[in-house]
Design a protein around this motif. Structure first.
Motif: not given
Ligand code: ARG
Length: 589
Positions: A22-37
């Motif tokens: 399901d393409p809905n799994l691709a949901e992207v959000r601001r990172s909780a770990r800005p050091d990683l991305g």
């Protein structure tokens, strides 16, 4: 324009599809770990579970397919299969420039706008507005602003309380004070109307509390008030004339309050405006068997088997024959269905009235007046004093909104003096600024809390120029205005934004989150999401300004121009965002 999270979701979606997921799994959000991305996607975990494979392997394949994508500087898989995405400088700069040239600062309308009715403020005629109405007013106004900014067709209505027992009480209390007024004569007719109102707002302020206190001890007095209310509703001409006088006198005070708060309603309607519909409504409810007799009164049963708490019936007609609070609310829906046809109703009213709205909404559905699913009660908690109880004056009375606004303005003036703000302003401009700062303090203090949370009234903290306050946010805006003014005086021009410093990147990422914050605020009917956003923006700007304090002295023209444009983009968004909270940024401070 499309924000980063959506762009990245669109980038990853097809990869999930290719994997048969399901393409809905691709949901992207601001990172909780800005050091990683900068952003993250957790969908590989759920996806791999569905496929029965290792999530890290799935995440690796998805990222492999994105190799060479210019938007991304770096990608990685962390922990059990979290996908981390870091944006390229070009992507950041392009988005920053798009944001800077968009007068809406990235805000996009909803795809399907609704006709929304916002019922808020709800002050009572002849009773002064108190702080309980403040929350309703401030939250309701913010929701109407947010709704409009998203393209909804919003109609706002103050829904004044002007048809209940308080009017009956005033009538009899006035009768005792001035029995010779023509309005009390049984044969009163319009030719006997006196232009001069029989009372002032001060009289009303004095009479109502006294009458209301007496009613609690004096049963006969209460009976008289009830009878007067019923006669008013049946259309006794002298009482209707008094009602009109009370309305006119109150209106002046109410307008003063709303103007001071910069709040406007499309409709200044009251409970009494739907009186003409009540007879018919009652008749139809009776005919349909929806309204049933109950101890001399007429009620609509609204209890349901699944109810955890008892939901008593809605009182449609009292035993004296009066329309009640719920009756006028129902009749108002009838009128709104005819005149506004709302697809969504938002009632911004104290959470303590939640049972009332459950009754009204269910009754509306049952009577075929509207659909329950379109009716929403947007409740809120109380503003408390330091004792944890609803805020009172020192003598224990309810504090009036007018006095509250005045003390906020005075305190704002004091804080400005203490902090050396607004010194170069004329007395009059300083006064105007203090008013803007005072109302910003009041509104932001209210709107920065989730609406259902109670909060403690703390004027000193609210008016502070430091911390999470309205004045702090205004000051950041004033600071940018001053910077841009100086730049233009020196003939310095803007240039395309380049994202060089980490503080600039953080600022661009924050700017990019505006659209999502505003949409979320409307979806949750919760302006604090906007408040949070603007506060984060002001902080990000402040950090950037500390890292790069001498923008005007910067020798590199391109860098200087870039920073000026970035600052302007921040100002635009700050003004828009604060505007959604009903807060204005002064020119100077
Ligand atoms: N006048 C009411 C009060 O002071 C609030 C009205 C709220 N709106 C409504 N449609 N019932 O409690």
């Amino acid at each position: 324009m499309i924000d980063f999270a959506t762009q990245l979701t669109h980038l990853l979606g097809p990869q999930f599809s290719k994997e048969g997921l399901d393409p809905n799994l691709a949901e992207v959000r601001r990172s909780a770990r800005p050091d990683l991305g900068d952003f993250q996607c957790n969908g590989a975990l759920a996806g791999a579970k569905q496929k029965g494979e290792n999530p890290r392997a799935l995440a690796d394949r998805i990222l492999e397919a994105l190799r060479g994508e210019t938007m991304l500087r770096e990608t990685s898989v962390a922990g059990p299969g979290f996908i981390n995405l870091a944006l390229s400088e070009t992507a950041l700069a392009e988005q920053a420039n798009r944001l800077a040239s968009d007068p809406q600062s990235g805000l996009t309308p909803v795809p399907r706008p609704l006709r929304v009715l916002v019922d808020f403020a709800g002050p009572n005629v002849a009773k002064p507005m108190h702080v309980g109405h403040l929350r309703a007013t401030v939250i309701g106004d913010s929701l109407q602003r947010i709704g409009r900014a998203l393209g909804h067709h919003v109609t706002s209505d103050a829904h004044f309380g002007d048809w209940g027992l308080q009017i009956g009480l005033l009538i009899i209390s006035l009768e005792d004070e001035q029995p010779d007024l023509p309005y009390f004569k049984p044969d009163y007719n319009e030719s006997m109307w006196l232009e001069t109102p029989p009372v002032t707002m001060e009289d009303l302020d004095r009479m109502y509390p006294a009458a209301s206190a007496r009613m609690k001890e004096d049963e006969a007095y209460k009976e008289r008030a009830r009878k007067a209310t019923a006669e008013l509703q049946k259309g006794r001409p002298g009482y209707l004339a008094l009602h009109k006088h009370f309305w006119k006198v109150s209106q002046v005070a109410l307008e003063r309050e709303f103007t001071a708060l910069n709040i406007h309603f499309d409709l200044w309607k009251g409970e009494s405006d739907v009186n003409y519909l009540i007879q018919d409504l009652v008749k139809q409810c009776k005919e349909k068997g929806v309204a049933v007799p109950d101890q001399g009164a007429l009620v609509i049963q609204v209890a349901r088997p699944e109810d955890k708490k008892e939901v008593p019936p809605l009182l449609l007609v009292s035993s004296e024959g009066s329309a009640m609070y719920g009756t006028t609310d129902l009749a108002t829906i009838v009128e709104r269905e005819r005149e506004v046809r709302p697809e969504l109703y938002l009632y911004v009213v104290d959470q303590r009235q939640s049972l009332h709205f459950t009754q009204v909404f269910r009754a509306a559905e049952k009577a075929g007046v509207s659909e329950e699913s379109r009716l929403e009660h947007i409740g809120f908690g109380t503003m408390n004093g330091t004792d944890g109880k609803p805020f009172k004056t020192r003598s224990g009375g309810v504090i009036k909104l007018h006095d509250l606004i005045t003390s906020c303005t005075e305190r704002a003036m004091l804080k400005m003096q203490e902090g050396g703000y607004g010194q170069e302003l004329s007395d009059q401009d300083r006064q105007t600024t203090a008013r803007l700062v005072g109302t910003a303090a009041l509104k932001f203090a209210d709107l920065s809390n989730y609406r259902l949370t109670d909060y403690v009234f703390d004027l000193d903290r609210f008016t502070s120029f430091e911390g999470k306050t309205g004045p702090y946010l205004q000051f950041q805006g004033v600071r940018i205005k001053a910077l841009l003014r100086k730049a233009s005086e020196q003939g310095l021009s803007e240039a395309p934004i380049q994202v060089l410093l980490p503080e600039e990147k953080a600022l661009v990422l924050t700017l990019d989150g505006f659209n999502a914050a505003v949409h979320l605020a409307f979806e949750k009917r919760a302006p604090h999401f906007v408040a949070e956003h603007v506060y984060g923006l002001a902080q990000a700007f402040s950090t950037f300004y500390v890292a790069s304090p001498k923008i005007l002295d910067e020798k590199d023209e391109a860098v200087r121009g870039s920073r000026l444009r970035l600052a302007r983009a921040v100002l635009t968004q700050l003004e828009l965002g604060l505007g959604l909270l009903g807060i204005q940024i002064p020119e100077r401070m």
